[in-house]
Write a protein that holds these residues in place. Structure first.
Motif, PDB file in Angstrom:
ATOM      1  N   VAL A 156       0.709  -1.077   0.068  1.00  0.00           N
ATOM      2  CA  VAL A 156      -0.016  -0.063   0.043  1.00  0.00           C
ATOM      3  C   VAL A 156       0.936   1.000  -0.010  1.00  0.00           C
ATOM      4  O   VAL A 156       1.700   1.411   0.803  1.00  0.00           O
ATOM      5  N   TYR A 157       0.620   2.111  -0.698  1.00  0.00           N
ATOM      6  CA  TYR A 157       1.278   3.441  -0.872  1.00  0.00           C
ATOM      7  C   TYR A 157       0.271   4.460  -0.035  1.00  0.00           C
ATOM      8  O   TYR A 157      -0.643   4.496  -0.106  1.00  0.00           O
ATOM      9  N   VAL A 158       1.437   5.410   0.641  1.00  0.00           N
ATOM     10  CA  VAL A 158       0.707   6.328   1.346  1.00  0.00           C
ATOM     11  C   VAL A 158       1.979   7.659   0.945  1.00  0.00           C
ATOM     12  O   VAL A 158       2.944   7.453   0.837  1.00  0.00           O
ATOM     13  N   GLY A 159       1.271   9.124   1.086  1.00  0.00           N
ATOM     14  CA  GLY A 159       2.231   9.987   0.824  1.00  0.00           C
ATOM     15  C   GLY A 159       2.628  10.654   2.292  1.00  0.00           C
ATOM     16  O   GLY A 159       2.151  10.057   3.340  1.00  0.00           O
ATOM     17  N   ASP A 160       3.586  11.221   2.364  1.00  0.00           N
ATOM     18  CA  ASP A 160       4.095  11.980   3.567  1.00  0.00           C
ATOM     19  C   ASP A 160       3.039  12.532   4.358  1.00  0.00           C
ATOM     20  O   ASP A 160       2.713  12.471   5.716  1.00  0.00           O
ATOM     21  N   GLY A 161       2.079  13.327   3.817  1.00  0.00           N
ATOM     22  CA  GLY A 161       0.849  13.861   4.410  1.00  0.00           C
ATOM     23  C   GLY A 161      -0.109  12.859   5.127  1.00  0.00           C
ATOM     24  O   GLY A 161      -0.650  12.826   6.192  1.00  0.00           O
ATOM     25  N   ALA A 162      -0.277  11.791   4.264  1.00  0.00           N
ATOM     26  CA  ALA A 162      -1.207  10.812   4.578  1.00  0.00           C
ATOM     27  C   ALA A 162      -0.571  10.050   6.043  1.00  0.00           C
ATOM     28  O   ALA A 162      -1.466   9.550   6.854  1.00  0.00           O
ATOM     29  N   TYR A 193       0.063  18.461  -0.644  1.00  0.00           N
ATOM     30  CA  TYR A 193      -0.390  19.644  -1.300  1.00  0.00           C
ATOM     31  C   TYR A 193       0.400  20.863  -1.361  1.00  0.00           C
ATOM     32  O   TYR A 193       1.807  20.864  -1.861  1.00  0.00           O
ATOM     33  N   SER A 194       0.100  22.012  -0.271  1.00  0.00           N
ATOM     34  CA  SER A 194       1.122  23.110  -0.414  1.00  0.00           C
ATOM     35  C   SER A 194       2.048  22.828   0.714  1.00  0.00           C
ATOM     36  O   SER A 194       2.642  23.920   1.049  1.00  0.00           O
ATOM     37  N   THR A 195       1.754  22.111   1.682  1.00  0.00           N
ATOM     38  CA  THR A 195       2.498  21.843   3.025  1.00  0.00           C
ATOM     39  C   THR A 195       3.927  21.194   3.017  1.00  0.00           C
ATOM     40  O   THR A 195       3.764  20.044   2.726  1.00  0.00           O
ATOM     41  N   PRO A 196       4.803  21.816   3.451  1.00  0.00           N
ATOM     42  CA  PRO A 196       6.108  21.158   3.396  1.00  0.00           C
ATOM     43  C   PRO A 196       6.104  20.095   4.540  1.00  0.00           C
ATOM     44  O   PRO A 196       5.616  20.309   5.609  1.00  0.00           O
ATOM     45  N   THR A 197       6.880  18.835   4.556  1.00  0.00           N
ATOM     46  CA  THR A 197       6.636  17.856   5.264  1.00  0.00           C
ATOM     47  C   THR A 197       7.203  18.373   6.595  1.00  0.00           C
ATOM     48  O   THR A 197       6.425  17.916   7.687  1.00  0.00           O
ATOM     49  N   ASP A 198       7.890  19.139   6.871  1.00  0.00           N
ATOM     50  CA  ASP A 198       8.355  19.614   8.301  1.00  0.00           C
ATOM     51  C   ASP A 198       7.284  20.329   8.871  1.00  0.00           C
ATOM     52  O   ASP A 198       7.489  20.889  10.237  1.00  0.00           O
ATOM     53  N   GLN A 199       6.369  21.061   8.202  1.00  0.00           N
ATOM     54  CA  GLN A 199       5.341  21.941   8.854  1.00  0.00           C
ATOM     55  C   GLN A 199       4.111  20.794   8.993  1.00  0.00           C
ATOM     56  O   GLN A 199       3.150  21.627   9.432  1.00  0.00           O
ATOM     57  N   TYR A 266       4.034  28.210  -4.009  1.00  0.00           N
ATOM     58  CA  TYR A 266       4.344  28.079  -2.386  1.00  0.00           C
ATOM     59  C   TYR A 266       6.014  27.354  -2.595  1.00  0.00           C
ATOM     60  O   TYR A 266       6.458  27.272  -1.383  1.00  0.00           O
ATOM     61  N   VAL A 267       6.474  26.987  -3.596  1.00  0.00           N
ATOM     62  CA  VAL A 267       7.680  26.304  -3.694  1.00  0.00           C
ATOM     63  C   VAL A 267       8.872  27.302  -3.684  1.00  0.00           C
ATOM     64  O   VAL A 267       8.906  28.364  -4.767  1.00  0.00           O
ATOM     65  N   PRO A 268      10.014  27.254  -2.965  1.00  0.00           N
ATOM     66  CA  PRO A 268      11.019  28.243  -2.918  1.00  0.00           C
ATOM     67  C   PRO A 268      11.724  28.188  -4.333  1.00  0.00           C
ATOM     68  O   PRO A 268      11.966  27.150  -4.933  1.00  0.00           O
TER      69      PRO A 268
END
Ligand SMILES: Cc1ncc(C[n+]2csc(CCOP(=O)(O)OP(=O)(O)O)c2C)c(N)n1
Ligand SMILES: [Mg+2]
Length: 367
Positions: A156-162, A193-199, A266-268
Motif C-alpha cells: 500500500v502506498y501513502v504520501g508523507d501527508g497521509a 499539497y502546499s504543506t512542506p513535510t516539516d510543517q 509556495y515552492v522556494p
C-alpha cells in the motif's frame, strides 16, 4: 587487439537483475513519464475531464516497488502511482479512456482519473481518495491472505501527508499486531499539497514512525529505481515468510503541483530546477545502465520509440471511444436499474454542459 567481448567478464548485474529485467524497469519508467506527458497534452486540449495528477520525478518509487511483487500479490496505488499500475498490467488505453471519461473506460466514465481496479486478474485495487484510508483496507486484504494461508503479499502506498492521519495509524497498528503480510510504502515527496513535510510532522524521519508499531522501518533513496526495488523486495520476501509488516520511506520530490491546476507558488525559487537537474530518476537510471551495465544508448532510445508508438496508438483508440449515455449512470447502482426517462433537471444539467464546453470547475478536482 584487446580481449574479445565474448571472454570479457560481464559487469555485475545491478540489483541482482539480469539484462532484460534492467531494461524492463527502464521501459516502465519511460512509459509512465510519457503517458503522463500525453495526458498533459490532452488536458490542455480540454479532453481530460477531471484533474491531472503527475508523478514527474517520482517514477522510480512506483515502478521499482511494484516490480518486486508477483502477479497474485495485491497492490493499492494512489494518484501518484500510475507507474505501479502499469507494472501490474493496467494498459495505456484504459488509463487514457478513464481520464477522458469515455463510456468504455474501466469505470464507464464515472470517475475522472485513475481510481479503478482489477481484483480478479491483475490484482490492483481501486483507490479511496481519503488520505490514509487504504492502509486499513489493505490490512484487511492481507489479513485474509494470512487466515487462508495463501502465500500472497499486499503493498500500500501513502504520501508523507497521509502518515499524519488517524486511518494510517489505525491501519498500520492493526496490520502490525496481526502480523499481516503487508508492505507500507511512504512516498516522502516533500509536500502534501502546499504543506512542506516539516510543517505537518515533527518526526525527522517518517521511517522512525515504524518503531511505534513494533515493525522495521527503512528509509531509501526513492529516485534510485534499483535501490527501491531492492528494499521493497526485502520487505516483500519478509512478509511472504510470515514476518509481518515493513514500513518503507522512499525519499523523493514532487516536481509538479499537487495537480495540473496548482501553480506551485509556495515552492522556494530554484528548488524544482535543482531536483530536475541533479536528481531525475530516469536520467540517473539511464546513466547507471549505459555507464555501469554496458547497455547501449541505442537500446534505450529504441525503448523510447516503442513507448511513443504504443502511446500514439492508445491515444487514437481512446479518442475513438464515445462518452457514456446519461442513463448509464444508473447501471450498477441499483440491483434493478430503473428504465425511467431522464428527469427534467438532469436534462437541465445536460443543456448547461453542452452550452459551455468546459464548466469552470472542470479540471480543478483535488482528489
Ligand atoms: C482526509 C483527506 N483530507 C484532504 C484530502 C485532499 N487531499 C488530497 S491529496 C492531498 C495531499 C496529500 O499529500 P501526501 O499524502 O503527501 O501525498 P502526495 O500528494 O504528496 O503524493 C490532500 C490534502 C483528502 N483526499 N483526504
Ligand atoms: Mg507528499
Amino acid at each position: 587487439m584487446a580481449a574479445t567481448s565474448a571472454t570479457a567478464p560481464s559487469p555485475p548485474a545491478a540489483g541482482g537483475l539480469p539484462h532484460d529485467q534492467l531494461l524492463e524497469l527502464y521501459y516502465w519508467m519511460r512509459l509512465t513519464r510519457s503517458l503522463e506527458e500525453r495526458l498533459v497534452n490532452l488536458y490542455r486540449q480540454t479532453k481530460v475531464v477531471g484533474g491531472l495528477f503527475r508523478s514527474l520525478g517520482q517514477e522510480a518509487c512506483a515502478v521499482g516497488s511494484a516490480y518486486a511483487l508477483r502477479r497474485e500479490d495485491v497492490l493499492s496505488p494512489l494518484i501518484r502511482n500510475l507507474g505501479s499500475m502499469l507494472v501490474k498490467g493496467a494498459t495505456p488505453v484504459e488509463v487514457l479512456r478513464q481520464y477522458m471519461a469515455r463510456g468504455d473506460s474501466p469505470t464507464r466514465g464515472r470517475e475522472l482519473n485513475i481510481h479503478f481496479g482489477d481484483v480478479v486478474d491483475r490484482n490492483f485495487v481501486g483507490q479511496i481518495s481519503h488520505l490514509g484510508d487504504m492502509v486499513p483496507v489493505m490490512a484487511g486484504v492481507t489479513l485474509s491472505f494470512r487466515m487462508r494461508k495463501q502465500p500472497r503479499v499486499g503493498l500500500v502506498y501513502v504520501g508523507d501527508g497521509a502518515t499524519s492521519t488517524g486511518a494510517f495509524h489505525e491501519g498500520i497498528n492493526f496490520a502490525a499486531v496481526q502480523r499481516c503480510p503487508l508492505v507500507v510504502v511512504v512516498e516522502n515527496n516533500c509536500y502534501a499539497y502546499s504543506t512542506p513535510t516539516d510543517q505537518q510532522c515533527a518526526a525527522e524521519r517518517l521511517a522512525d514512525k515504524a518503531a511505534g508499531y513494533g515493525v522495521p522501518g527503512v528509509r531509501a533513496d526513492g529516485n534510485d529505481v534499483l535501490e527501491v526495488y531492492r528494499v521493497t523486495r526485502e520487505a516483500v520476501d519478509r512478509a511472504r515468510r510470515g514476518e509481518g509488516v515493513t514500513l518503507l520511506e522512499l525519499m523523493t520530490y514532487r516536481r509538479k503541483g499537487h495537480a495540473e491546476h496548482d501553480n506551485q507558488s509556495y515552492v522556494p525559487a530554484g528548488e524544482i530546477d535543482r531536483w530536475a537537474r541533479e536528481n531525475d530518476p530516469l536520467d540517473r537510471y539511464s546513466k547507471t545502465l549505459t555507464k555501469g551495465q554496458g547497455i547501449g544508448a541505442d537500446e534505450l532510445s529504441s525503448i523510447d520509440d516503442r513507448v511513443k508508438g504504443e502511446i500514439d496508438r492508445a491515444t487514437d483508440e481512446a479518442e475513438a471511444s464515445s462518452f457514456p449515455e446519461a442513463l448509464d449512470a444508473l447501471e450498477g447502482v441499483y440491483a434493478d436499474p430503473p428504465r425511467m426517462p431522464v428527469l427534467w433537471y438532469r436534462e437541465g444539467v445536460r443543456t448547461a454542459v453542452e452550452k459551455h464546453e468546459r464548466p469552470s470547475s472542470w479540471g480543478t478536482h483535488d482528489g
